[in-house]
Scaffold this motif. Sequence first.
Motif, PDB file in Angstrom:
ATOM      1  N   LEU A  35       1.522 -35.419  40.988  1.00  0.00           N
ATOM      2  CA  LEU A  35       2.020 -34.068  40.742  1.00  0.00           C
ATOM      3  C   LEU A  35       3.208 -34.050  39.794  1.00  0.00           C
ATOM      4  CD1 LEU A  35       1.770 -32.627  44.370  1.00  0.00           C
ATOM      5  CD2 LEU A  35       0.163 -32.345  42.486  1.00  0.00           C
ATOM      6  N   ALA A  36       3.957 -35.167  39.741  1.00  0.00           N
ATOM      7  CA  ALA A  36       5.149 -35.224  38.883  1.00  0.00           C
ATOM      8  C   ALA A  36       4.819 -35.636  37.458  1.00  0.00           C
ATOM      9  CB  ALA A  36       6.172 -36.191  39.475  1.00  0.00           C
ATOM     10  N   VAL A  37       3.615 -36.152  37.229  1.00  0.00           N
ATOM     11  CA  VAL A  37       3.262 -36.682  35.909  1.00  0.00           C
ATOM     12  C   VAL A  37       3.377 -35.618  34.826  1.00  0.00           C
ATOM     13  CG1 VAL A  37       1.278 -37.457  34.543  1.00  0.00           C
ATOM     14  CG2 VAL A  37       1.853 -38.623  36.654  1.00  0.00           C
ATOM     15  N   SER A  38       2.951 -34.394  35.123  1.00  0.00           N
ATOM     16  CA  SER A  38       2.921 -33.351  34.093  1.00  0.00           C
ATOM     17  C   SER A  38       4.309 -32.934  33.631  1.00  0.00           C
ATOM     18  CB  SER A  38       2.162 -32.130  34.602  1.00  0.00           C
ATOM     19  OG  SER A  38       2.805 -31.576  35.732  1.00  0.00           O
ATOM     20  N   ALA A  39       5.338 -33.177  34.457  1.00  0.00           N
ATOM     21  CA  ALA A  39       6.686 -32.737  34.089  1.00  0.00           C
ATOM     22  C   ALA A  39       7.238 -33.519  32.906  1.00  0.00           C
ATOM     23  CB  ALA A  39       7.622 -32.865  35.292  1.00  0.00           C
ATOM     24  N   VAL A  40       6.868 -34.790  32.779  1.00  0.00           N
ATOM     25  CA  VAL A  40       7.436 -35.634  31.724  1.00  0.00           C
ATOM     26  C   VAL A  40       6.983 -35.197  30.331  1.00  0.00           C
ATOM     27  CG1 VAL A  40       7.624 -37.983  30.845  1.00  0.00           C
ATOM     28  CG2 VAL A  40       7.707 -37.568  33.308  1.00  0.00           C
ATOM     29  N   PRO A  41       5.669 -35.091  30.054  1.00  0.00           N
ATOM     30  CA  PRO A  41       5.291 -34.623  28.705  1.00  0.00           C
ATOM     31  C   PRO A  41       5.728 -33.194  28.431  1.00  0.00           C
ATOM     32  CG  PRO A  41       3.367 -34.742  30.137  1.00  0.00           C
ATOM     33  CD  PRO A  41       4.487 -35.409  30.866  1.00  0.00           C
ATOM     34  N   ARG A  42       5.792 -32.371  29.474  1.00  0.00           N
ATOM     35  CA  ARG A  42       6.257 -30.990  29.269  1.00  0.00           C
ATOM     36  C   ARG A  42       7.695 -30.991  28.765  1.00  0.00           C
ATOM     37  NH1 ARG A  42       4.669 -28.534  34.017  1.00  0.00           N
ATOM     38  NH2 ARG A  42       6.631 -29.109  35.017  1.00  0.00           N
ATOM     39  N   ALA A  43       8.549 -31.843  29.341  1.00  0.00           N
ATOM     40  CA  ALA A  43       9.944 -31.916  28.914  1.00  0.00           C
ATOM     41  C   ALA A  43      10.066 -32.541  27.531  1.00  0.00           C
ATOM     42  CB  ALA A  43      10.765 -32.704  29.932  1.00  0.00           C
ATOM     43  N   LEU A  44       9.273 -33.583  27.264  1.00  0.00           N
ATOM     44  CA  LEU A  44       9.388 -34.302  25.996  1.00  0.00           C
ATOM     45  C   LEU A  44       8.839 -33.507  24.815  1.00  0.00           C
ATOM     46  CD1 LEU A  44       8.386 -37.927  27.090  1.00  0.00           C
ATOM     47  CD2 LEU A  44      10.678 -37.056  26.612  1.00  0.00           C
ATOM     48  N   PHE A  89      -7.514 -40.783  37.517  1.00  0.00           N
ATOM     49  CA  PHE A  89      -8.187 -39.673  36.846  1.00  0.00           C
ATOM     50  C   PHE A  89      -7.387 -38.380  37.018  1.00  0.00           C
ATOM     51  CE2 PHE A  89     -11.262 -36.134  37.066  1.00  0.00           C
ATOM     52  CZ  PHE A  89     -11.805 -36.227  35.788  1.00  0.00           C
ATOM     53  N   LEU A  90      -6.911 -38.134  38.230  1.00  0.00           N
ATOM     54  CA  LEU A  90      -6.099 -36.934  38.479  1.00  0.00           C
ATOM     55  C   LEU A  90      -4.777 -36.999  37.726  1.00  0.00           C
ATOM     56  CD1 LEU A  90      -6.696 -36.521  42.326  1.00  0.00           C
ATOM     57  CD2 LEU A  90      -7.838 -35.301  40.451  1.00  0.00           C
ATOM     58  N   ALA A  91      -4.198 -38.208  37.632  1.00  0.00           N
ATOM     59  CA  ALA A  91      -2.951 -38.362  36.880  1.00  0.00           C
ATOM     60  C   ALA A  91      -3.169 -38.065  35.399  1.00  0.00           C
ATOM     61  CB  ALA A  91      -2.392 -39.772  37.068  1.00  0.00           C
ATOM     62  N   ALA A  92      -4.326 -38.487  34.868  1.00  0.00           N
ATOM     63  CA  ALA A  92      -4.641 -38.201  33.471  1.00  0.00           C
ATOM     64  C   ALA A  92      -4.785 -36.702  33.242  1.00  0.00           C
ATOM     65  CB  ALA A  92      -5.914 -38.937  33.067  1.00  0.00           C
ATOM     66  N   VAL A  93      -5.400 -36.021  34.196  1.00  0.00           N
ATOM     67  CA  VAL A  93      -5.545 -34.567  34.096  1.00  0.00           C
ATOM     68  C   VAL A  93      -4.164 -33.897  34.102  1.00  0.00           C
ATOM     69  CG1 VAL A  93      -6.391 -32.505  35.284  1.00  0.00           C
ATOM     70  CG2 VAL A  93      -7.836 -34.547  35.123  1.00  0.00           C
ATOM     71  N   ALA A  94      -3.294 -34.341  35.010  1.00  0.00           N
ATOM     72  CA  ALA A  94      -1.938 -33.789  35.071  1.00  0.00           C
ATOM     73  C   ALA A  94      -1.190 -34.046  33.773  1.00  0.00           C
ATOM     74  CB  ALA A  94      -1.186 -34.393  36.253  1.00  0.00           C
ATOM     75  N   LEU A  95      -1.412 -35.212  33.175  1.00  0.00           N
ATOM     76  CA  LEU A  95      -0.759 -35.543  31.903  1.00  0.00           C
ATOM     77  C   LEU A  95      -1.215 -34.592  30.803  1.00  0.00           C
ATOM     78  CD1 LEU A  95       1.126 -37.684  30.572  1.00  0.00           C
ATOM     79  CD2 LEU A  95      -0.951 -38.908  29.922  1.00  0.00           C
ATOM     80  N   PHE A  97      -2.397 -31.580  31.196  1.00  0.00           N
ATOM     81  CA  PHE A  97      -1.853 -30.249  31.474  1.00  0.00           C
ATOM     82  C   PHE A  97      -0.383 -30.151  31.077  1.00  0.00           C
ATOM     83  CE2 PHE A  97      -5.437 -28.316  33.228  1.00  0.00           C
ATOM     84  CZ  PHE A  97      -5.129 -27.015  33.601  1.00  0.00           C
ATOM     85  N   GLY A  98       0.371 -31.230  31.282  1.00  0.00           N
ATOM     86  CA  GLY A  98       1.767 -31.215  30.864  1.00  0.00           C
ATOM     87  C   GLY A  98       1.902 -31.056  29.366  1.00  0.00           C
ATOM     88  N   CYS A  99       1.029 -31.734  28.605  1.00  0.00           N
ATOM     89  CA  CYS A  99       1.058 -31.601  27.148  1.00  0.00           C
ATOM     90  C   CYS A  99       0.671 -30.190  26.715  1.00  0.00           C
ATOM     91  CB  CYS A  99       0.110 -32.625  26.518  1.00  0.00           C
ATOM     92  SG  CYS A  99       0.580 -34.351  26.772  1.00  0.00           S
ATOM     93  N   VAL A 100      -0.358 -29.627  27.351  1.00  0.00           N
ATOM     94  CA  VAL A 100      -0.807 -28.275  26.991  1.00  0.00           C
ATOM     95  C   VAL A 100       0.257 -27.243  27.357  1.00  0.00           C
ATOM     96  CG1 VAL A 100      -2.546 -26.504  27.427  1.00  0.00           C
ATOM     97  CG2 VAL A 100      -3.237 -28.894  27.193  1.00  0.00           C
ATOM     98  N   ASP A 101       0.908 -27.423  28.514  1.00  0.00           N
ATOM     99  CA  ASP A 101       1.983 -26.502  28.917  1.00  0.00           C
ATOM    100  C   ASP A 101       3.102 -26.475  27.885  1.00  0.00           C
ATOM    101  OD1 ASP A 101       0.765 -25.637  31.194  1.00  0.00           O
ATOM    102  OD2 ASP A 101       1.882 -26.952  32.547  1.00  0.00           O
ATOM    103  N   ALA A 102       3.394 -27.634  27.282  1.00  0.00           N
ATOM    104  CA  ALA A 102       4.454 -27.704  26.282  1.00  0.00           C
ATOM    105  C   ALA A 102       4.140 -26.866  25.056  1.00  0.00           C
ATOM    106  CB  ALA A 102       4.691 -29.160  25.873  1.00  0.00           C
TER     107      ALA A 102
END
Length: 390
Positions: A35-44, A89-95, A97-102
């Motif tokens: 669940l925390a994976v998406s926060a990193v690319p969103r911030a970066l 696989f779920l972590a990749a999906v979260a990743l 989503f974090g990029c798309v959210d950015a």
Amino acid sequence: MAAYTASTLGDSVYHLALSWAAVRGGTPAEAGLVLAVSAVPRALLMLGGGVVADRFGPRRVVVVSDTVRCLVVLAVAASLFLSSPGLWFLAAVALVFGCVDALFMPAVGALPPRIAPRDQLARVQGLRGLAYRAGLVLGAPLGGLAVALGGAAAAFGTAALLFAFSLPLLLALRVAPLPGDQAANAGGTAVRDLADGLRYIRRHQVLGPLMIVIALSDLCFVGPLNVGLALLSDARGWGAAGIGWVLAGFGTGAGAASLLLTVRGRIPRAGAVMAWTITLGAVSIAALAYVPLLPVAVAVALCVGLLAGLSGALCGALTQTECDPAYLGRVTSVSHFFSLGVAPLSFPLTGAAVGLWGPGPVFTASAAICALGGVYALSVRALRRAELPR
């Protein structure tokens, strides 16, 4: 607004489905990491997302982002229906989503001035607030119903349908060009565009101080609300139901603030009202940690939601009315960088601090920094006297 509501609702269902699938597929610690994976690319990538919105236009970026989210979530639903993919696989999906959210978040923030007159932007902010609250309130039970009927695959499929529903509405949206839009495509590298946007913010009499206010208020508000509240409820013996009641009070207050802006359309002396609501909201946050009874805590949370909802909407409206259209995506990305990119990364720090010193000192310290943002806004003449267009 219907497209934004559908997208927000889909996002809420997606997060519930991801949480359920991660918990079912691994340990609580592993689920937390997913669940925390998406926060990193969103911030970066958030600041770069503002450059993309200015270069290619916010409507185009929003449409592409929602399309990607729809396809990815649909693929996840099919994968869960046909097999049992692992947590990687779920972590990749979260990743993803974090990029798309950015990309999605700055573009959505830059869209209102292109679809509404300047004197209606505060009302648009109110409508967005109502849509966001509706997504949160309806998304959880809808996702829970989908999980109960068909598991995580059905929940992901429901989220994909909601994203798909928003696409024709977005494609039908009429976007008016604004003066200065052509300047965003005048050439230069993305890094140069980003540096140019940061210089523009630094030199602007209102936007520069406003970004500092947003950073101070959001960085120290999100942690206590999301993590500290659960620990406070546990310490008071209110249990999970207590958290729900307090969050309901907060949501009701924030919804009332959005409704107020939607009905009135304009708040006089917007800069001063924003500063005072931030300051008073900070006092309410500190008071929340010292309330012994649940009904009183719910009432205080309602005040926090009302004040925070009003100040947040005014921050957004002032950002959109003060900003040159050519820089709107980049300016929006800077404000979202603090509130939606960096602030979630403070959750572990907030939890550790509450564990060491208890909720009272942590809530008080956070409230003091939030109040500093309000006091700073009052001390800057241009921001204090900022007005929304009539």
